[in-house]
Scaffold this motif. Structure first.
Motif, PDB file in Angstrom:
ATOM      1  N   MET C 321       0.846  -1.191   0.000  1.00  0.00           N
ATOM      2  CA  MET C 321       0.000   0.000   0.000  1.00  0.00           C
ATOM      3  C   MET C 321       0.884   1.245   0.000  1.00  0.00           C
ATOM      4  O   MET C 321       1.992   1.242   0.529  1.00  0.00           O
ATOM      5  CB  MET C 321      -0.906  -0.022   1.227  1.00  0.00           C
ATOM      6  N   PHE C 323       0.650   4.066   1.549  1.00  0.00           N
ATOM      7  CA  PHE C 323       0.537   5.014   2.656  1.00  0.00           C
ATOM      8  C   PHE C 323       1.901   5.660   2.902  1.00  0.00           C
ATOM      9  O   PHE C 323       2.941   5.038   2.660  1.00  0.00           O
ATOM     10  CB  PHE C 323       0.074   4.314   3.945  1.00  0.00           C
TER      11      PHE C 323
ATOM     12  N   PHE D 319      -5.403   0.545  -1.899  1.00  0.00           N
ATOM     13  CA  PHE D 319      -4.388   1.511  -1.491  1.00  0.00           C
ATOM     14  C   PHE D 319      -3.032   1.266  -2.151  1.00  0.00           C
ATOM     15  O   PHE D 319      -2.086   1.984  -1.914  1.00  0.00           O
ATOM     16  CB  PHE D 319      -4.250   1.551   0.035  1.00  0.00           C
ATOM     17  N   ILE D 326      -5.223   9.903  -3.391  1.00  0.00           N
ATOM     18  CA  ILE D 326      -5.943   8.847  -2.682  1.00  0.00           C
ATOM     19  C   ILE D 326      -6.129   9.322  -1.255  1.00  0.00           C
ATOM     20  O   ILE D 326      -5.157   9.704  -0.598  1.00  0.00           O
ATOM     21  CB  ILE D 326      -5.152   7.536  -2.708  1.00  0.00           C
ATOM     22  N   LEU D 329      -3.988   8.610   2.395  1.00  0.00           N
ATOM     23  CA  LEU D 329      -2.618   8.141   2.145  1.00  0.00           C
ATOM     24  C   LEU D 329      -1.622   8.907   3.015  1.00  0.00           C
ATOM     25  O   LEU D 329      -0.633   8.335   3.466  1.00  0.00           O
ATOM     26  CB  LEU D 329      -2.236   8.319   0.670  1.00  0.00           C
ATOM     27  N   ALA D 338      -6.365   0.771   7.826  1.00  0.00           N
ATOM     28  CA  ALA D 338      -6.512  -0.214   6.751  1.00  0.00           C
ATOM     29  C   ALA D 338      -6.237  -1.625   7.274  1.00  0.00           C
ATOM     30  O   ALA D 338      -7.013  -2.563   7.046  1.00  0.00           O
ATOM     31  CB  ALA D 338      -5.566   0.117   5.596  1.00  0.00           C
TER      32      ALA D 338
END
Lengths: 359, 359, 359, 359, 359
Positions: C321, C323, D319, D326, D329, D338
Motif C-alpha cells: 500500500m 501510505f 491503497f 488517494i 494516504l 486499513a
C-alpha cells in the motif's frame, strides 16, 4: 442448522407415532369417555333402529330371529368384555379389540369370524394418514363392530342402504353386511391415497420448478405416510384371502365373489402404493440431480471468475514489482498492451470452456 | 430454476394421471357421447355382420345358434346394464366394466368368464403410453367386448380374419375368438414397447454424446411410462394363468395351448420390461457419472489456474512491497529472474499433475 | 462431450438390439438365402448320413424304423412349414420356430416335445454376446432341429459321437439325442461366460490401476451383455424343469438323470451370472470411489496452494500500500521479516494439515 | 494411479479365480501326482484300518459284511473310474467327481446317494477363502469320499472317533458316517467365517479410526470372499433338504434328526453370511461418509482462507493503486486503519461461520 | 481422524459380538458359577414350589402325576446332561441347549417338543440389544426351561400367575405353560423395540436439527442393533409356525389359537422392525442431503467472496502497475471511480446470483 425448513417438533413426533408399539400384555389404551351403541335389527321385511349410551340394552336382540348389527363407538374395557361375554366371543379376541396399533388380521375362533383392520383418514392440516382401529365380529345372525372413535361416523353410507327395504343388504344374510363394511373401509383407502397423491404431485411440481431445501424433508415426510399405507394395506390382503379360503359356515357361497371383489380392490390399492413409492424414488433422484446441477453451476461461475482473475493478477503482479529495470515501463503503450493481454486471455479461456460445452 | 428443461406443466400432469385412482364406489366415468355396437354372428358356414348406434338390436342374436360377437364401442351406464341384464351377466361385472383405471383381472362369475385388461397405445406427441380399458365377456356361444373409446379400432385385424370362411376363428368355438382378442391385445404391447425402446435408445445416445441437463428429467419421464407398462403387463400374467388353470366348460381343451402361447408372449413382454428398467438404471448411472466427470474437469481447470496464479502472486507480492531495502531490486536482471521463477514453478506443477494422471 | 471415449454409434446400436422385440403377429424374419438339411438315420447297428440343399428328401426317413435326426440350417418359411406338416407338428410351433428374439421355452403339443433356446457365441471383436435361435422338436423316433445360421456348425461334436458305433447316443432312444443337444448348448454358455469373465477381469485391472474416464462406459457395456446372459439362462431353468417333470412318453426314465445333470449346469451358470453381477457392482463402487478420491486429491492441492498464497497475498498487500507512514518500511530487515512470515505461515498450515491426516 | 494401495496383480487374480468356470465337457483338471487311499472297515465290534498308494487294494472290502469307508485323497481320472466301476456308481457321477468349481449338490442315482460340496479353508496369508471339492458317495454298507488335495487332512477328527469302539459312528450304519462327514464340513464353515469376521472387525476399526484410501479396496476384496461363502453355503441348504426329504433306503429314520441338525447349522451359517453382508454395507456407507466429511473439512479450510484473503486483497489493491490523489494516504493512522479493517472483516466472517455451525 | 466421535473401541467390540459364531463342535461356553433350579409342581387344585441350588432334587417330581415346571437358571454341562438323561431328552438337544448364539428354532425329537429362542433386553448404558438364550422343553406333563443367566428373572410374571389358583395356567395342561412362556418372551420384544424406537426418534431429531458429524456413526450403530433384532425375530416366526402345524400329541387343539396369537405378535414385531429399517434409510438419506446442502452453502459463500475479490483484484492490479503512462492516474476522481467500479461489479454479480435462486 436452519437449512431444513421442517417443523422439527412435528417431524419427530410423527416418527414417534410410527414407531410406537403396544405389547398386548400391558394395554395403555385410554378409556373412551363416552360410548355409543347403535343397533340395527333387520330382515328383508322390517328394520328396527336404536341408539343407546350403554351396551347392555343391545343384548335383548340376541335372539330376535333377525340379523342384528351392533355398532359400538368408543372402547371401554368393561363394555367390550360384557358384549363379548354375552355373545360368547373368546377372551383372546377381547384382547385384540382393546389392543392398540394391531396388525390387520382375521381369525376364526369358536364359531365366530373376527376381522381387525384400520379405517384410514387423511388429515389435511398436517398431511398425515390417521388410522382408526375397527374390529368386526361376524357370528350366526349377528355382526358386532367396534370403533375407537365415537366422533367419526365411518359406517354412515351403510346405514342409508340398510334403511332401503329393497337393498341387497336387507335381502342377504349377515356375511353380506360384513362384506359391505370391509368394502366401505377398503374403498376409503383410495380416497386417502388420492389425497396423498395430490400432495405428491404438488411436491413434484415444486421439485421440478425450484429446488427448495425443504423438498427432501417433505419427501421424507411423505415416505413416512407411505409406510403407514403399506402397513395397513398389505396385511388386509391376507385378511381377505383368509375369508375367501375360509370354510366357515358363516360365509354363504354366494357372498364369496363379493369378498373376491374387495380383494381385487385391495390388490389395486397395494399396486398403487407401490407406484407411489416408485414415483417418490424417481422424484428424489430428480431432486438430488437438481442439487448437483446447481452445485455444478456454482462451480462453473467460480471457474470463470478464477480464469478472469488469472491474467490480471499475474500481469498486475509482474508490472507492479518495484524492480528498477522493467521493460516497457516507460513505453507509452505498455499499459494498454498489458491491459489488452489481461482482457484477451480470459476471453480466450471462456471461448475454450464454451467449446467444451460448459455453458 | 431454469436448469430443468422440462415442460413443468406436462410433467406433473402425467404424474397426476399415474397416481389417479378411482374408488369403484363413486365412478366419475364420463358418459360416452356416442355408442357403436358391432355384431358378428357366425359359424363355420356363414357370417352375418351388423353395425348399430344402440345396443338393443344386438339382443335378437342371443338365440341364433351361431356364435355371436358383440363389440360395444363407447361406455354408457345404461347400455352396459341393459346388455348385461339381457345376457345374464352379474351386477359386479357391470361395475367392473364401468370402472376406471382397474387392475387387469379375470373372473368366473355365474357361467361367464370375464377378462378386463388395457389396450396400450403409444402417443408419439408427448411420448406417453396411453391405455384403453377393454372388457371381454365370454359366455356360451357369445363374446361381448366393451371398449372405452369409440374412435379407435382395436379389433380391426380380427374382423378381417372373421370374414375369411376358412379362417380358424370361424371353425372354432367362442373361446377361440376370446383367445384371438387377447392375443391381439398382448401383441400390441410389443409395438408400444418397440416405440418406447426407440425413445430409450435416442435418450441413451444423447446421454453418451452430450450431458444435457434435461437427460435426467427425460429418464424420469420414461421411468413413469415404464411404471404404466409394468402395471399393465404384470397382472395380465395372472389373468392368463387363471384362464389356463380354469376348469370352465366354456374353454375347449384344444384352445388351452393357444392361451399358453399368449401367456408365453406376456412373459416375454414382462421380461423385456425388466430389461428396459435395467437399461434405464444403467443409463442413469452413466449420466450421473458424466456429470461428475464434468465437475472434475472444472475442478482440474481451477486447480491449474490456481497453480498458475500461485507463484506470480507470491513473487509479485514480495517485490511489490514498498520496503526501502529489497535485494535484487536494483539488479539489472532481477525482473527477469523473478518472471522466470513465476513461469518455471507452474510449469513444474503441471508436470507433476500430468505425472499423477490428472489430464 | 468428448470425455466418454465410447464409440457412440456402437453403444446405442447395441441397446437397439437389446431392446428390439418382435411381435409374433408380424414376423420380419429375413429369409435365409440357402438351406442345408443334414439327416442322420441311425440305430445301434448302423448309421446313414446325408446332406441336402432342400428339405424334401428328408421325408423318406420318416418311417425308417430307425431314429432319424434332421438338422435344418437356415430358416425359410416354406421349408419349416413343409417339414412340420410332414411330421405332424402343430402350426403354433411353426410360428415359434420362425419367430425372432423368442424367450427360451418348452412345450408339449400333440405328441411332440418342443424346446426353443439360444446358442450363445462371444463376439471377440466388439465384446458382445451373440445368440442364435435353436428349435428342437423331439418326436417318436425322430429329432428335428432348426438353426438360424447356416454358416455356424453348432452340433459338430455330436456328429463325431454319432459316428462312433459304441457311443451312448447310438445305444439309446431319441430323447438321449435331445439331451445331448441341450447339454452341448448349455456347456457352451460356460465358454461364453469364460470369455466375458476375462473382459471383466481386464476391466477390473484397469479400474484398479488407473481411473480412465471410459471405465464406467465399459462397465455399462458389460452390464448390457450380462442382461443378454440372464435373459437366456434364466428361462432355460424352467425349460429343463419342464422336461424333468414332464410325463411324456417320449422321455425314457433312464434319461431323466441326464436332464437333471443339464439342469444342474444351468443352475451353476445362473449362479455364476449372479456372481458376475455382484463383481460388476463391486467394481463400479470401486471406480466411483476412485473418482472421488482423485477429486479429493485435486481439492487438497488447491487447499495447499490456497494456503501458500494466503500470507503472501495479505502481507504483500499490506506492505504494497502506498501510505506515507508504514512501520518497518525503512527498517533494514523489514523485507526479510515479511518474507519470513510469508514462508512460516504456510509451513505451519501444512504441518496442521499433515496432523489431520490429509496427506 | 497410486492412490489404491492394493496389490493390483493379486486383486485381479482373485477375480479370475472367482469368475473361472469349467464346462464339464472339457475338464482341464490337473491330475494329482500322488493318490492316497484310506480304508476303514468297521462294525460295532471291530475296526480294520489301511493306507494304500493306489485304489485297487480297496476293492476287496466290498463284500466284507462290515461298513467300509474308502477315502481317496487326490483325484486321478483312471482311479475315480476304476473305483466307480467297481462299486457300480453311474458314469455321470464320475464326471461330477472330476469336475472343477461345481455347485454343491446331492443326487440319488441307481441306489447310491451322492453329495458334492466344498471344504472351506481360510488362507491367512492373503485373506482369501479357499475351497477343496469333496465328493461323498453313500451306498449300501459303504461310504466313498474323494478329496482334491492329498496334503490336507480334512477328516482327521472322524478317524479319531472311529477308533473309539463305543463311539456312535461304530454303532450305527453307513448313513451316520455320511452325516458325520457333512457335519464336520459344515462346522468348518463357522471357523472360516470366524476368521473372515476378524478381518471385517479389523477393517471396521481402520474405517472408524482413520479413513485410509485403501479401505474401499479392502472392503471390495472382502466382498469377493463373501461371494465365495454365499456360493458355497446357499446350495448346501438344498443339498441337506434333499437328504432330509429323500426316501432312499440308505437313510435310517433315526439318522434324519442328525441331518436336520446339520441343516440348522447351515441355516445359521447362511443367516450369518447375510449379517456379514449387512455389516459390510454399513461399513461402506460409513467409509464414504468419512470421505465426504473430510472433503467438507478441506472445503471449510479453503472457505476460511478465502475469507481471510478477501479484505486484505481488496484493501491492499485499493491503497496499492498509483493514483495521485488517494484519501488517507498521508494520514498518520491510515495504514493502521486499513490493517485493522483487514483483520476485523475476516474475524467477523469467522464469527458468522461459527454461528452457522460450520465448525 | 477425529471427525468420527464414536468410541472406537466400543464400535468394533460390538461388531465382534455380532459376527461371533460358535461351531457347536467346540462349545467354549463358560460354565455358570452357580445354578438355581426352581420347581413348580401343580395342577388345578394344588401348587408345590421349590428352589434348589442343584438339579438333582428336581427329579423326584418326574412321576408326580401333576404338571411340573423345572426352571434351570445358569448352564453347567453336567447339570444339563443329568436333567436330560433323567427326562429322556435326546443328546442332540443337550448340545443345542449348551450352544452359544444359536439360531431360534423348534424341533420335535422323540416325544419331546423343543424350542430355543432368545430373550432380548435393552442395555440403556450403551444402547445395545442384549440376548439371553432360553431353551424350553415340553414333554408329557412337564416343561423344563434353561436360562443362561441366573441373575435375571425372566419368568417372574408367570410365577405370579401360577400362584393364583383360578388362573388359566393352572386349569390347562403343560402346553399352555409353554405358550405362556413364549408369549412372555415375544411380548418382551416389543419393550425392547420401544426403547430402540426412542433412540431412533432422538437421533432423528438430532439429524433434523443439526447435522453433527456423529449422526451417521450413530445410525450405523443403530443399524447393527436392528440386525440383532431381525436375527432374533425372523426365525421365531418359523418356530411358531412349526408349533402351529405340529401334530404332536403334546399340543392340545384348544391351545393352538393361543400359539396363533403369539404368531400374530411376532409377525407384528417383524413388520415393525421392517418399518424401523425404512425409517433409518429415510433418516440416512436426510442426513446425507443435509451434509450436501451444507457443502453447497460453503461453496456459495466461496463463490460470493470470489466474486467480491474479482474486480478489486483486477482493477487494483491494473492501477498498481508501475507504467509511466497510465490514464486517469492524475485525475482527481480516478481513485473514486476505480473504487466505485470495484463495488458496483460484485453488487451486480450478487444480484444475478439472487435472480438465479442461489440464496
Amino acid at each position: 442448522m436452519r437449512t431444513l425448513g421442517l417443523n422439527t417438533l412435528f417431524g419427530t413426533r410423527r416418527t414417534k407415532e410410527l414407531l410406537h408399539v403396544n405389547p398386548t400384555i400391558i394395554p395403555h389404551r385410554e378409556e373412551a369417555r363416552e360410548v355409543k351403541a347403535y343397533v340395527y335389527d333387520y330382515d328383508a321385511a322390517s328394520l328396527e333402529e336404536h341408539e343407546f349410551n350403554e351396551v347392555e340394552p343391545c343384548f335383548r336382540f340376541r335372539h330376535s330371529n333377525r340379523i342384528s348389527w351392533i355398532n359400538v363407538d368408543g372402547l371401554r374395557k368393561t363394555d367390550v368384555e360384557t358384549v363379548c361375554d354375552n355373545y360368547g366371543i373368546h377372551g383372546l379376541l377381547v384382547e385384540d379389540i382393546l389392543s392398540i396399533h394391531q396388525r390387520p388380521k382375521m381369525d376364526e375362533v369358536e364359531g365366530v369370524l373376527f376381522c381387525l383392520l384400520n379405517m384410514l383418514y387423511f388429515n389435511e392440516t398436517n398431511g398425515t394418514v390417521e388410522q382408526e382401529q375397527i374390529s368386526i365380529v361376524l357370528g350366526k345372525d349377528f355382526v358386532i363392530s367396534f370403533q375407537e372413535d365415537a366422533s367419526r361416523d365411518v359406517f354412515n353410507p351403510l346405514r342409508e342402504r340398510l334403511r332401503i327395504t329393497s337393498s341387497k343388504i336387507r335381502q342377504r344374510s349377515a356375511d353380506y353386511l360384513c362384506y359391505a363394511m370391509l368394502d366401505l373401509i377398503v374403498d376409503n383407502y383410495f380416497l386417502v391415497m388420492e389425497k396423498l397423491g395430490e400432495r405428491i404431485e404438488e411436491l413434484e411440481e415444486q421439485v421440478i420448478r425450484n429446488t427448495n431445501n425443504r423438498a427432501l424433508a417433505r419427501i421424507s415426510a411423505l415416505r413416512k405416510e407411505l409406510i403407514v399405507l403399506k402397513r395397513n394395506i398389505a396385511p388386509v390382503r391376507d385378511l381377505l384371502n383368509g375369508i375367501i379360503r375360509s370354510e366357515s359356515e358363516l360365509l354363504d357361497d354366494r357372498t364369496t365373489k363379493y369378498f373376491k371383489d374387495v380383494y381385487d380392490h385391495v390388490m389395486q390399492a397395494f399396486d398403487l402404493s407401490e407406484n407411489y413409492r416408485d414415483v417418490m424414488v424417481n422424484m428424489q433422484d430428480l431432486y438430488i440431480n437438481n442439487v448437483n446441477l446447481r452445485m455444478n453451476e456454482v462451480m462453473k461461475v467460480m471457474a470463470i471468475v478464477t480464469c478472469l482473475l488469472a491474467p490480471a493478477t499475474v500481469i498486475g503482479g509482474i508490472f507492479g514489482m518495484n524492480f528498477e529495470k522493467i521493460p516497457y515501463l516507460h513505453n507509452d503503450y505498455g499499459f494498454f498492451i498489458a491491459v489488452a493481454v489481461m482482457l484477451v486471455i480470459p476471453v480466450y479461456m471462456l471461448w475454450i470452456f464454451r467449446k467444451r460445452g460448459w455453458f
